[in-house]
Structure formats: C-alpha cells, structure tokens
Design an enzyme around this catalytic site. Sequence first.
Site: not given
Length: 303
Positions: A12, A15, A17, A136
């Site tokens: 996952e 944003y 799957k 990130d």
Amino acid sequence: MEKYEKLEKVGEGTYGKVYKAQDRATGQLVALKKTRLEMDEEGIPPTALREISILRLLSQSLYVVRLLSVEQATKNGKPVLYLVFEFLDTDLKKFVDAYRKGPNPRPLPTNVIKSFLYQLCKGVAHCHGHGVLHRDLKPQNLLVDKEKGILKIADLGLGRAFTVPMKSYTHEIVTLWYRAPEVLLGSTHYSTGVDIWSVGCIFAEMVRRQALFPGDSELQQLLHIFRLLGTPTEEQWPGVTDLRDWHEFPQWKPQILERQVPSLEPEGVDLLSKMLQYNPANRISAKAAMEHPYFDSLDKSQF
C-alpha cells in the site's frame, strides 16, 4: 488495463495500492500504482496532470524510478488512474534488514554504503535541480536493483495533488524517523533541506543497520534528535523558537556523533554532520555532498 496482468499486491503506497504486474505483450514486469484520485467529468484534475508531467521529467534520471505510462480504467462506473512504473524487486529497508537479521548478521560493505549514498544524493540533486522536494524520503521508498547495484527514488513528486498524509489510508502511521526538525516543529516554509536531513538519517541507518532517531510520536521524535544533537538554540538556528510547535524543551548538550556510527570513517562522520545541521540553510546540498571527500575512493565514472 487489459494490457497488464496483475500478479500480486506488493504494498500500500502512500497514494494507493501497488501491484506487481506483467505487460501481456512484452512480458515486462511493472509496478502498477492505483491512485485514489477523485476524477470528475472533466477527467484528470489539472493539479494531477502537472504532477504527472513533473514525474515524467524527473524519471529521466537513472536514480529515480521510471514512470512508463499512465493508464485510465473504470471501476464501478468510476474512472481510476493507474501509474505504471518499472518494477524493482526490493527496497533499501529490506536490503538493510537482510544484513541485520537472518543466520548471518553482518555490516553492509563500505563500498555498498558509499555507492548507494552517492546514487541517493545524485537522485535528490536531480529532483532539487527541477525544483521538486520529495518530503518523504525513507528506506522503504528507495528501490534497489540488487543485480546491478542501483538505488532509485520512488513515491516522488506527488506532493501537491496527492498531499502526503500523516496516516496512510491503511491507517499505518507514516514514519517520522526521517522527518526534519523544522517539519516536526510545524514550519510551513521548508526547502530542500528537509530531504537532506532524511538522507542523513538514511546514511546513518545503512551504517548502523538500525534507525538513528526511532521516535513513535512527533514529540518523541524531537526528543530523540535533541538528546543526540543537543537542544537547538537561537544562535545555532535563528527563528527556531518562533516555530509553531516550539516549547521550552529540556536543555540537552550535544553528544559525540561518532559514537552512534562507530564503524564510519572520519570523512563519513563529517558528511553526516553536515547533513544533520539544525539550521536548514546550513545543511549541505545534495550537489555539494556528491563532491565531499567521503566519495573520493568511489569510482564515480560508473554513475
């Protein structure tokens, strides 16, 4: 989407799957990222189109995961957008874990750490050169091609249209371990330094095989940082006490950084300390990091 056969769900992402899939025509393995993009009658929102064009531009670098195509499909009568990326079999977290765990725990070879860090700096410099922050960076979204010894940045550039959430929608907490102190302290005006801080944390983790600052809340994360690097002061970092989430924190003295990375050579410790400067303006740039003496023994012609 008949073009691709989904083989398995591999995760996952931040944003949506992610599936491992195969191009039915060519047999090429790809990563399909299903985005949770609200599409209206007009089609793909302009913000998303802009982001996708940025991704296309950035993925021309060997050190950024390549965006192969964008596919639109319909599910339950609603339009769904898939991003199709090249597929890599592992990520840096799994790679480091393999050295830390298992029957034969051992440090990562120095040449591997150097090579991966150099490639990471090169990829980050490429993004920053195009005015894009990742925001990130963490070992889980650095993909590794073990055969070729290549490291590539993933989950990139979807910063504005698909805002990075605090919780991913599977309700896993988005990790804070690599987050820069200015972000943790609520700064809204941040720059390329946020990524460099993350790169420093990732560098230390490759050397230590465990996280440098493993906090489980924003406050704990800050306290981990302050205990090692000392509580920041206005002299060191002008404006820090004006940041939204600044409080009167306990006053810690800085510890000796080398002790956290005992196997790292002095040039490496120097580079790490330049990445982990409190004042974002004083952090080394990705481009300057590539010229640091730590990489002098690396054959840069291969990159």
